[in-house]
Design a protein around this motif. Structure first.
Motif, PDB file in Angstrom:
ATOM      1  N   SER A   9     -17.775  53.682   1.450  1.00 58.82           N
ATOM      2  CA  SER A   9     -16.495  53.688   2.164  1.00 58.82           C
ATOM      3  C   SER A   9     -16.545  52.661   3.275  1.00 58.82           C
ATOM      4  CB  SER A   9     -16.221  55.073   2.776  1.00 58.82           C
ATOM      5  OG  SER A   9     -16.158  56.079   1.791  1.00 58.82           O
ATOM      6  N   CYS A  10     -15.401  52.101   3.587  1.00 61.39           N
ATOM      7  CA  CYS A  10     -15.273  51.174   4.709  1.00 61.39           C
ATOM      8  C   CYS A  10     -14.038  51.569   5.494  1.00 61.39           C
ATOM      9  CB  CYS A  10     -15.171  49.744   4.225  1.00 61.39           C
ATOM     10  SG  CYS A  10     -14.750  48.558   5.531  1.00 61.39           S
ATOM     11  N   ALA A  11     -14.250  52.073   6.691  1.00 60.88           N
ATOM     12  CA  ALA A  11     -13.148  52.462   7.569  1.00 60.88           C
ATOM     13  C   ALA A  11     -12.758  51.266   8.417  1.00 60.88           C
ATOM     14  CB  ALA A  11     -13.559  53.626   8.447  1.00 60.88           C
ATOM     15  N   ALA A  12     -11.485  50.913   8.361  1.00 55.09           N
ATOM     16  CA  ALA A  12     -11.001  49.712   9.035  1.00 55.09           C
ATOM     17  C   ALA A  12     -10.072  50.070  10.194  1.00 55.09           C
ATOM     18  CB  ALA A  12     -10.257  48.827   8.042  1.00 55.09           C
ATOM     19  N   SER A  13     -10.108  49.235  11.225  1.00 54.36           N
ATOM     20  CA  SER A  13      -9.202  49.416  12.356  1.00 54.36           C
ATOM     21  C   SER A  13      -8.991  48.081  13.052  1.00 54.36           C
ATOM     22  CB  SER A  13      -9.774  50.445  13.347  1.00 54.36           C
ATOM     23  OG  SER A  13     -11.007  50.014  13.862  1.00 54.36           O
ATOM     24  N   GLY A  14      -7.943  48.021  13.880  1.00 60.88           N
ATOM     25  CA  GLY A  14      -7.696  46.821  14.668  1.00 60.88           C
ATOM     26  C   GLY A  14      -6.807  45.790  14.010  1.00 60.88           C
ATOM     27  N   PHE A  15      -6.273  46.100  12.827  1.00 64.20           N
ATOM     28  CA  PHE A  15      -5.358  45.190  12.148  1.00 64.20           C
ATOM     29  C   PHE A  15      -4.481  46.014  11.203  1.00 64.20           C
ATOM     30  CE2 PHE A  15      -7.417  44.979   7.928  1.00 64.20           C
ATOM     31  CZ  PHE A  15      -8.644  45.551   8.219  1.00 64.20           C
ATOM     32  N   ILE A  16      -3.469  45.365  10.647  1.00 64.01           N
ATOM     33  CA  ILE A  16      -2.561  46.071   9.744  1.00 64.01           C
ATOM     34  C   ILE A  16      -3.194  46.112   8.364  1.00 64.01           C
ATOM     35  CG2 ILE A  16      -0.227  46.219   8.822  1.00 64.01           C
ATOM     36  CD1 ILE A  16       0.703  44.570  11.234  1.00 64.01           C
ATOM     37  N   PHE A  17      -3.884  47.187   8.108  1.00 65.65           N
ATOM     38  CA  PHE A  17      -4.725  47.311   6.915  1.00 65.65           C
ATOM     39  C   PHE A  17      -3.937  47.061   5.639  1.00 65.65           C
ATOM     40  CE2 PHE A  17      -8.356  48.802   4.611  1.00 65.65           C
ATOM     41  CZ  PHE A  17      -7.864  49.514   3.523  1.00 65.65           C
ATOM     42  N   ARG A  18      -2.768  47.664   5.510  1.00 63.74           N
ATOM     43  CA  ARG A  18      -2.037  47.630   4.247  1.00 63.74           C
ATOM     44  C   ARG A  18      -1.587  46.221   3.864  1.00 63.74           C
ATOM     45  NH1 ARG A  18       3.398  47.296   5.462  1.00 63.74           N
ATOM     46  NH2 ARG A  18       3.957  47.812   7.622  1.00 63.74           N
ATOM     47  N   LEU A  19      -1.586  45.298   4.813  1.00 59.98           N
ATOM     48  CA  LEU A  19      -1.128  43.937   4.554  1.00 59.98           C
ATOM     49  C   LEU A  19      -2.266  42.982   4.211  1.00 59.98           C
ATOM     50  CD1 LEU A  19       1.570  43.466   7.352  1.00 59.98           C
ATOM     51  CD2 LEU A  19       1.880  44.206   4.980  1.00 59.98           C
ATOM     52  N   ASN A  20      -3.482  43.467   4.210  1.00 59.39           N
ATOM     53  CA  ASN A  20      -4.638  42.592   4.048  1.00 59.39           C
ATOM     54  C   ASN A  20      -5.460  42.902   2.813  1.00 59.39           C
ATOM     55  OD1 ASN A  20      -5.284  40.767   6.665  1.00 59.39           O
ATOM     56  ND2 ASN A  20      -4.135  42.606   7.230  1.00 59.39           N
ATOM     57  N   ALA A  21      -5.911  41.838   2.158  1.00 62.98           N
ATOM     58  CA  ALA A  21      -6.886  41.997   1.097  1.00 62.98           C
ATOM     59  C   ALA A  21      -8.207  42.458   1.698  1.00 62.98           C
ATOM     60  CB  ALA A  21      -7.083  40.682   0.350  1.00 62.98           C
ATOM     61  N   MET A  22      -8.956  43.220   0.919  1.00 64.46           N
ATOM     62  CA  MET A  22     -10.264  43.726   1.345  1.00 64.46           C
ATOM     63  C   MET A  22     -11.303  43.397   0.283  1.00 64.46           C
ATOM     64  SD  MET A  22      -9.595  45.142   4.246  1.00 64.46           S
ATOM     65  CE  MET A  22     -11.194  45.910   4.501  1.00 64.46           C
ATOM     66  N   GLY A  23     -12.538  43.279   0.719  1.00 64.50           N
ATOM     67  CA  GLY A  23     -13.584  42.956  -0.234  1.00 64.50           C
ATOM     68  C   GLY A  23     -14.898  43.633   0.079  1.00 64.50           C
ATOM     69  N   TRP A  24     -15.699  43.768  -0.960  1.00 68.09           N
ATOM     70  CA  TRP A  24     -17.087  44.210  -0.830  1.00 68.09           C
ATOM     71  C   TRP A  24     -17.986  43.055  -1.277  1.00 68.09           C
ATOM     72  CZ3 TRP A  24     -18.861  48.481   1.509  1.00 68.09           C
ATOM     73  CH2 TRP A  24     -17.985  49.565   1.686  1.00 68.09           C
ATOM     74  N   TYR A  25     -19.003  42.789  -0.477  1.00 61.06           N
ATOM     75  CA  TYR A  25     -20.014  41.789  -0.790  1.00 61.06           C
ATOM     76  C   TYR A  25     -21.372  42.468  -0.683  1.00 61.06           C
ATOM     77  CZ  TYR A  25     -16.444  38.173  -0.272  1.00 61.06           C
ATOM     78  OH  TYR A  25     -15.330  37.391  -0.432  1.00 61.06           O
ATOM     79  N   ARG A  26     -22.387  41.807  -1.205  1.00 64.09           N
ATOM     80  CA  ARG A  26     -23.741  42.351  -1.068  1.00 64.09           C
ATOM     81  C   ARG A  26     -24.741  41.222  -0.889  1.00 64.09           C
ATOM     82  NH1 ARG A  26     -24.658  44.684  -7.242  1.00 64.09           N
ATOM     83  NH2 ARG A  26     -24.886  42.659  -8.290  1.00 64.09           N
ATOM     84  N   GLN A  27     -25.843  41.580  -0.256  1.00 64.53           N
ATOM     85  CA  GLN A  27     -26.930  40.621  -0.068  1.00 64.53           C
ATOM     86  C   GLN A  27     -28.250  41.312  -0.362  1.00 64.53           C
ATOM     87  OE1 GLN A  27     -26.933  38.613   3.724  1.00 64.53           O
ATOM     88  NE2 GLN A  27     -28.226  36.974   2.930  1.00 64.53           N
ATOM     89  N   ALA A  28     -28.907  40.847  -1.398  1.00 63.44           N
ATOM     90  CA  ALA A  28     -30.213  41.374  -1.765  1.00 63.44           C
ATOM     91  C   ALA A  28     -31.289  40.621  -0.984  1.00 63.44           C
ATOM     92  CB  ALA A  28     -30.429  41.213  -3.260  1.00 63.44           C
ATOM     93  N   PRO A  29     -32.469  41.214  -0.834  1.00 63.82           N
ATOM     94  CA  PRO A  29     -33.540  40.547  -0.093  1.00 63.82           C
ATOM     95  C   PRO A  29     -33.840  39.172  -0.671  1.00 63.82           C
ATOM     96  CG  PRO A  29     -34.109  42.831  -0.494  1.00 63.82           C
ATOM     97  CD  PRO A  29     -32.865  42.567  -1.270  1.00 63.82           C
ATOM     98  N   GLY A  30     -33.850  38.166   0.186  1.00 65.09           N
ATOM     99  CA  GLY A  30     -34.175  36.820  -0.238  1.00 65.09           C
ATOM    100  C   GLY A  30     -33.079  36.089  -0.984  1.00 65.09           C
ATOM    101  N   LYS A  31     -31.901  36.687  -1.056  1.00 64.64           N
ATOM    102  CA  LYS A  31     -30.805  36.066  -1.790  1.00 64.64           C
ATOM    103  C   LYS A  31     -29.602  35.863  -0.881  1.00 64.64           C
ATOM    104  CE  LYS A  31     -32.054  37.746  -6.378  1.00 64.64           C
ATOM    105  NZ  LYS A  31     -31.550  38.379  -7.626  1.00 64.64           N
ATOM    106  N   GLN A  32     -28.684  35.024  -1.356  1.00 62.95           N
ATOM    107  CA  GLN A  32     -27.459  34.790  -0.605  1.00 62.95           C
ATOM    108  C   GLN A  32     -26.479  35.944  -0.790  1.00 62.95           C
ATOM    109  OE1 GLN A  32     -25.970  30.924  -1.907  1.00 62.95           O
ATOM    110  NE2 GLN A  32     -26.990  29.924  -0.184  1.00 62.95           N
TER     111      GLN A  32
END
Length: 111
Positions: free
Chosen positions: A21-44
């Motif tokens: 889960s990602c709880a967002a605040s401080g902006f108009i959430f419904r108007l913005n695209a959201m994303g999930w990224y990941r970083q594994a050890p030693g990788k970009q």
């Protein structure tokens, strides 16, 4: 200011599931695209999935058919349902909107 707070990471066996889960605040959430990224050890850091303000989704090839991104505009929250987890999914998972990032949540998948 914009805040993104991830939760739901942990240790899981291969084949298991987790929901981030990602709880967002401080902006108009419904108007913005959201994303999930990941970083594994030693990788970009890499894209995992995105969801537009209209609900359209996009996934990295490596997670297609296993992960589902969704959003709840009433709760200002974006989710990542991760199924059939593999050891190579082990990474810190970050929530993103525009130039803003959360601090991440660690997902560890044991074989």
């Amino acid at each position: 200011q914009v805040q993104l707070v991830e939760s739901g990471g942990g240790l899981v066996q291969a084949g298991g599931s987790l929901r981030l889960s990602c709880a967002a605040s401080g902006f108009i959430f419904r108007l913005n695209a959201m994303g999930w990224y990941r970083q594994a050890p030693g990788k970009q850091r890499e894209l995992v999935a995105t969801v537009t303000s209209g609900g359209s989704t996009n996934y990295a090839d490596s997670v297609k058919g296993r992960f589902i991104i969704s959003r709840d505009n009433a709760k200002n929250t974006v989710y990542l349902q991760m199924n059939s987890l593999k050891p190579e999914d082990t990474a810190v998972y970050y929530c993103n909107t525009r130039l803003h990032w959360g601090k991440g949540t660690l997902v560890t998948v044991s074989s």
